[in-house]
Write an enzyme that holds these catalytic residues in place. Structure first.
Site, PDB file in Angstrom:
ATOM      1  N   VAL A 192       3.359  -3.606  -3.522  1.00  0.00           N
ATOM      2  CA  VAL A 192       3.176  -2.594  -2.477  1.00  0.00           C
ATOM      3  C   VAL A 192       2.466  -1.380  -3.069  1.00  0.00           C
ATOM      4  O   VAL A 192       2.984  -0.726  -3.974  1.00  0.00           O
ATOM      5  CB  VAL A 192       4.536  -2.170  -1.886  1.00  0.00           C
ATOM      6  CG1 VAL A 192       4.336  -1.070  -0.851  1.00  0.00           C
ATOM      7  CG2 VAL A 192       5.241  -3.366  -1.265  1.00  0.00           C
ATOM      8  N   VAL A 213      -0.468   2.009  -1.969  1.00  0.00           N
ATOM      9  CA  VAL A 213      -1.366   2.722  -1.064  1.00  0.00           C
ATOM     10  C   VAL A 213      -2.269   3.582  -1.939  1.00  0.00           C
ATOM     11  O   VAL A 213      -1.789   4.297  -2.833  1.00  0.00           O
ATOM     12  CB  VAL A 213      -0.600   3.600  -0.059  1.00  0.00           C
ATOM     13  CG1 VAL A 213      -1.580   4.393   0.812  1.00  0.00           C
ATOM     14  CG2 VAL A 213       0.313   2.748   0.831  1.00  0.00           C
ATOM     15  N   ARG A 263      -0.592   8.133   5.906  1.00  0.00           N
ATOM     16  CA  ARG A 263      -1.260   7.679   7.136  1.00  0.00           C
ATOM     17  C   ARG A 263      -0.498   6.549   7.812  1.00  0.00           C
ATOM     18  O   ARG A 263      -1.020   5.899   8.725  1.00  0.00           O
ATOM     19  CB  ARG A 263      -2.694   7.222   6.829  1.00  0.00           C
ATOM     20  CG  ARG A 263      -3.571   8.303   6.220  1.00  0.00           C
ATOM     21  CD  ARG A 263      -5.025   7.912   6.279  1.00  0.00           C
ATOM     22  NE  ARG A 263      -5.855   8.775   5.465  1.00  0.00           N
ATOM     23  CZ  ARG A 263      -7.182   8.705   5.416  1.00  0.00           C
ATOM     24  NH1 ARG A 263      -7.824   7.795   6.132  1.00  0.00           N
ATOM     25  NH2 ARG A 263      -7.871   9.510   4.634  1.00  0.00           N
ATOM     26  N   GLY A 264       0.699   6.269   7.329  1.00  0.00           N
ATOM     27  CA  GLY A 264       1.520   5.247   7.961  1.00  0.00           C
ATOM     28  C   GLY A 264       1.154   3.828   7.609  1.00  0.00           C
ATOM     29  O   GLY A 264       1.615   2.880   8.279  1.00  0.00           O
ATOM     30  N   TYR A 269      12.132   3.473   0.301  1.00  0.00           N
ATOM     31  CA  TYR A 269      12.503   2.284   1.066  1.00  0.00           C
ATOM     32  C   TYR A 269      13.757   2.426   1.911  1.00  0.00           C
ATOM     33  O   TYR A 269      14.018   1.574   2.757  1.00  0.00           O
ATOM     34  CB  TYR A 269      12.614   1.093   0.109  1.00  0.00           C
ATOM     35  CG  TYR A 269      11.265   0.751  -0.484  1.00  0.00           C
ATOM     36  CD1 TYR A 269      10.313   0.055   0.253  1.00  0.00           C
ATOM     37  CD2 TYR A 269      10.918   1.169  -1.768  1.00  0.00           C
ATOM     38  CE1 TYR A 269       9.067  -0.241  -0.272  1.00  0.00           C
ATOM     39  CE2 TYR A 269       9.673   0.884  -2.303  1.00  0.00           C
ATOM     40  CZ  TYR A 269       8.747   0.186  -1.548  1.00  0.00           C
ATOM     41  OH  TYR A 269       7.499  -0.086  -2.061  1.00  0.00           O
ATOM     42  N   PHE A 306      10.189  -8.318  -9.782  1.00  0.00           N
ATOM     43  CA  PHE A 306       9.147  -9.049  -9.031  1.00  0.00           C
ATOM     44  C   PHE A 306       8.356  -8.071  -8.172  1.00  0.00           C
ATOM     45  O   PHE A 306       8.725  -6.923  -8.021  1.00  0.00           O
ATOM     46  CB  PHE A 306       9.768 -10.154  -8.180  1.00  0.00           C
ATOM     47  CG  PHE A 306      10.871  -9.692  -7.257  1.00  0.00           C
ATOM     48  CD1 PHE A 306      10.589  -9.232  -5.982  1.00  0.00           C
ATOM     49  CD2 PHE A 306      12.208  -9.713  -7.673  1.00  0.00           C
ATOM     50  CE1 PHE A 306      11.611  -8.814  -5.124  1.00  0.00           C
ATOM     51  CE2 PHE A 306      13.227  -9.295  -6.836  1.00  0.00           C
ATOM     52  CZ  PHE A 306      12.928  -8.847  -5.559  1.00  0.00           C
TER      53      PHE A 306
END
Length: 418
Positions: free
Chosen positions: A87, A89, A96-97, A128, A418
């Site tokens: 994950v 960005v 920015r979602g 999270y 992981f």
């Protein structure tokens, strides 16, 4: 899914994989461009529909991947999990979602598939919880000061009739999978390892341009059965007066018996020239310090949250595990994403089994789905969470009763990242 600012989020195609990999490396502050053979090797992890990217003007600016996993719960059963990883960005596209869009898509698909939970290892703590994940296990790393440990430097091997042998990667790929399966069947929080995991960890498949082969050692019991295995590296550090000051770093250590753990840790502390042993990530109640004559020789280096869990199916999650006592508890579970919220009655029997059904009566405890995940594997205390304001008692004594039902004698642990 194209947003109003023109950013498109979609499952990538194989032709977009190299751009996606570059974006992931940028997000993790790694060297952006990998050799073509490394990118091709990483394609083994590509799963159509579950490798997602956000694209702005045709360039990948966010990444997300999930894969099928099995998670062991209290009592030894395994439930299907949606393992979330990779994950990122891009720093140019934060706030920015994009993660919210990718996560919502993935969790909805996992729910539809019938996954009981989603899992991840969080690089950053604050992210999270807003998606319903809670830190369900933690991990600890110790540094052993070998000269202080109190072990006999003249020792030549295990004192229980077993033996330790050095092996190579091919041996690990043959012996490791069955050994790990024995461990994970008994360890709440453990996850499965597929064939690719063993190939990557031994260098048969290389995901990094520079692979440094570790040392591998196997412990066999007096009867010849493989009960433990360790992978480790060592540095080359010498003091000014020509004293060896080397440090062993454990990549992973698997022991299915206390004897195997003892033998392997004592072996690592007996290697010539080694003055420190870094344990790698271990269970927070690991036996390691007390396997040494002087437990103070093992100092805690790091302690942190580890496996995060997001419950997708409350009924199946609570029925999959076993319980420490008989009792009944009504839980009001809040879930802002609408995936697992509701009121549920848990009935635990004296034989350890449990049943869970939707309930209409008064709740005993009110909690968010993330807090339910924290309690589910048995590591956290409902009484403690109530004191922190993260669980609300609707009936006096309900938190203490929840602890009697849910907590475990040994702490859950996930040996993997992981």
């Amino acid at each position: 899914m194209t947003s109003r600012d023109g950013i498109d989020v979609h499952p990538i195609t194989e032709s977009e994989f190299a751009d996606w990999t570059r974006a992931m490396n940028i997000g993790f502050l790694r060297e952006p461009t990998l050799p073509e053979e490394i990118v091709d090797a990483r394609r083994a992890q590509f799963t159509p529909g579950r490798t997602v990217g956000a694209f702005d003007g045709g360039r990948c600016v966010a990444t997300f991947r999930s894969f099928a996993q099995e998670l062991t719960v209290v009592g030894g059963a395994a439930v299907p999990a949606d393992a979330v990883t990779n994950v990122t960005v891009a720093p140019t596209h934060r706030r920015r979602g994009l993660l919210t869009r990718m996560m919502a898509r993935d969790l909805a698909a996992a729910k539809d598939r019938g996954d009981v939970v989603a899992t991840l290892i969080a690089a950053e703590y604050p992210i999270y919880g807003r998606y319903g994940f809670g830190p369900a296990t933690s991990a600890t790393e110790w540094t052993v000061d070998v000269p202080r440990a109190g072990l006999d430097p003249r020792r030549s091997g295990p004192e229980d009739g077993g033996r330790i042998d050095l092996v190579d990667g091919e041996d690990v790929r043959k012996l490791g999978p069955e050994l790990h399966e024995r461990l994970r069947r008994e360890l709440p929080g453990a996850v499965d390892r597929d064939e690719l995991w063993w190939k990557v960890t031994t260098g048969a498949v290389r995901f990094h341009a520079s692979f440094h082969e570790p040392f591998y050692a196997v412990y066999r019991s007096a009867g010849g059965e493989v009960e433990g295995m360790v992978a480790y590296t060592a540095d080359d550090n010498w003091g000014d007066a020509k004293q060896p000051l080397n440090t062993v770093r454990v990549k992973w250590l698997t022991g299915v018996t206390p004897a195997a753990e003892r033998a392997l840790w004592h072996y690592l502390c007996s290697i010539d020239w080694v003055v420190k042993v870094r344990s790698g990530w271990r269970a927070p109640d690991d036996l390691l310090p007390h396997l040494l004559p002087d437990p103070r020789a093992a100092a805690v280096t790091t302690q942190a949250d580890w496996l995060w869990v997001r419950i997708l199916d409350v009924v199946r999650a609570l029925e999959a595990r076993t319980y420490q006592a008989a009792g009944s508890l009504v839980l009001e579970v809040a879930d802002g994403d609408g995936l697992a919220g509701g009121r549920y009655r848990l009935e635990a029997s004296a034989d350890g089994t449990g049943s869970c059904v939707p309930a209409t009566g008064s709740a005993d405890l009110t909690l968010d789905v993330a807090e339910l995940a924290v309690l589910w594997l048995g590591d956290e205390s409902a009484v403690r969470l109530a004191a922190l304001g993260r669980v609300r008692e609707e009936r006096a004594g309900a938190a203490r009763q929840a602890d009697a039902l849910l907590r475990t004698s040994r702490r859950p642990w996930c040996p993997d990242i992981f």
